[in-house]
Design an enzyme around this catalytic site. Sequence first.
Site, PDB file in Angstrom:
ATOM      1  N   CYS A  89      -1.174   0.093  -6.370  1.00 35.79           N
ATOM      2  CA  CYS A  89      -1.988   1.087  -5.681  1.00 35.79           C
ATOM      3  C   CYS A  89      -3.243   1.332  -6.515  1.00 35.79           C
ATOM      4  O   CYS A  89      -3.146   1.760  -7.669  1.00 35.79           O
ATOM      5  CB  CYS A  89      -1.176   2.375  -5.546  1.00 35.79           C
ATOM      6  SG  CYS A  89      -2.119   3.758  -4.874  1.00 35.79           S
ATOM      7  N   CYS A 204      -7.726  -1.393  -1.815  1.00 36.44           N
ATOM      8  CA  CYS A 204      -6.571  -0.561  -1.471  1.00 36.44           C
ATOM      9  C   CYS A 204      -5.516  -1.546  -0.986  1.00 36.44           C
ATOM     10  O   CYS A 204      -5.813  -2.410  -0.142  1.00 36.44           O
ATOM     11  CB  CYS A 204      -6.908   0.436  -0.370  1.00 36.44           C
ATOM     12  SG  CYS A 204      -5.459   1.248   0.343  1.00 36.44           S
TER      13      CYS A 204
HETATM   14  N1  DGL Z   1      -2.364   1.755  -1.273  1.00 33.64           N
HETATM   15  C1  DGL Z   1      -3.171   2.713  -1.953  1.00 33.64           C
HETATM   16  C2  DGL Z   1      -4.265   2.021  -2.771  1.00 33.64           C
HETATM   17  O1  DGL Z   1      -4.148   0.857  -3.124  1.00 33.64           O
HETATM   18  C3  DGL Z   1      -3.772   3.890  -1.237  1.00 33.64           C
HETATM   19  C4  DGL Z   1      -3.279   4.494   0.016  1.00 33.64           C
HETATM   20  C5  DGL Z   1      -3.376   6.020   0.011  1.00 33.64           C
HETATM   21  O2  DGL Z   1      -4.423   6.594   0.344  1.00 33.64           O
HETATM   22  O3  DGL Z   1      -2.373   6.632  -0.364  1.00 33.64           O
HETATM   23  O4  DGL Z   1      -5.243   2.613  -3.105  1.00 33.64           O
END
Ligand code: DGL
Length: 281
Positions: A89, A204
């Site tokens: 993330c 993301c």
């Molecule tokens: N999957 C997360 C990232 O790589 C973000 C998603 C969220 O906003 O929680 O930033």
Amino acid sequence: MTEARTARPESKGRDQLPRPVLMFDSGIGGLTVLREARVLMPNRRFVYIADDAAFPYGAWEEPALRERILALFDDLLQRYRPAISVIACNTASTLAIEALREAFPGHPFVGTVPAIKPAAERTRSGLVSVLATPGTVKRQYTKDLIGKWAQKCHVRLVGSDRLAGLAEIYMRDGFVDEAAVRAEIAPCFMEKDGARTDIVVLACTHYPFLVNRMRKTAPWPVDWIDPAEAIARRAASLLTEGGDGDEEHLRGAEPDIAVFTSGRADFASRRLMQGFGLVMA
Ligand code: DGL
């Protein structure tokens, strides 16, 4: 030799059983990294953590989110005793990767941060966009990456409020609002002195699930950089360097599991996790 290997997990205490790879995200985005990691580490067991109780991370204030992630890991590391943790993330990594390494010295963490260096190396037009959550876009960490690797490029940071949620809906319910995808990615496309944006960094981990719709709704073709494979490679190489290679006994008999911090995964989420070979814990 084979017998000795097979017998090994049973003959060991809990503290010596094969240790999993922990994959962490706010939701389903980390699955884009998990699928690459599985290819590179087929003998590993995986524990997937979705902090869905706090989704979306993109909207959180920094101190509160950092504290939450540190507190979660205090529990997760004791509970699952991973060999390594992959913060799959960008929003969490750009905020807390250093704090995590400081708080848990000795435990290896692999972060996911915007792939600005490869984008700067690859662009021909010099116009690059970084598509991310509003949290990742405003991080000092992200600005430092641009200062360090992309000084010669024109980098536009595009914060999207909606894409992570759209990816969640798509993966659970199979529905994509294409007009919304088009509107969210539109600011990535710049034209300057006859040159055009030629790279969009998917910063993301949710976004690669929507990349086909992005291609379809983009005003012109670009390279979409998805760092998932590079992250999985980094995790695999750290495990090998640490002498914890991919021997057959590493997986053990336990299944790969998914944990949702809300404790309330709905039917569609359960079905999705099942599709990824994860048993809901
Ligand atoms: N999957 C997360 C990232 O790589 C973000 C998603 C969220 O906003 O929680 O930033």
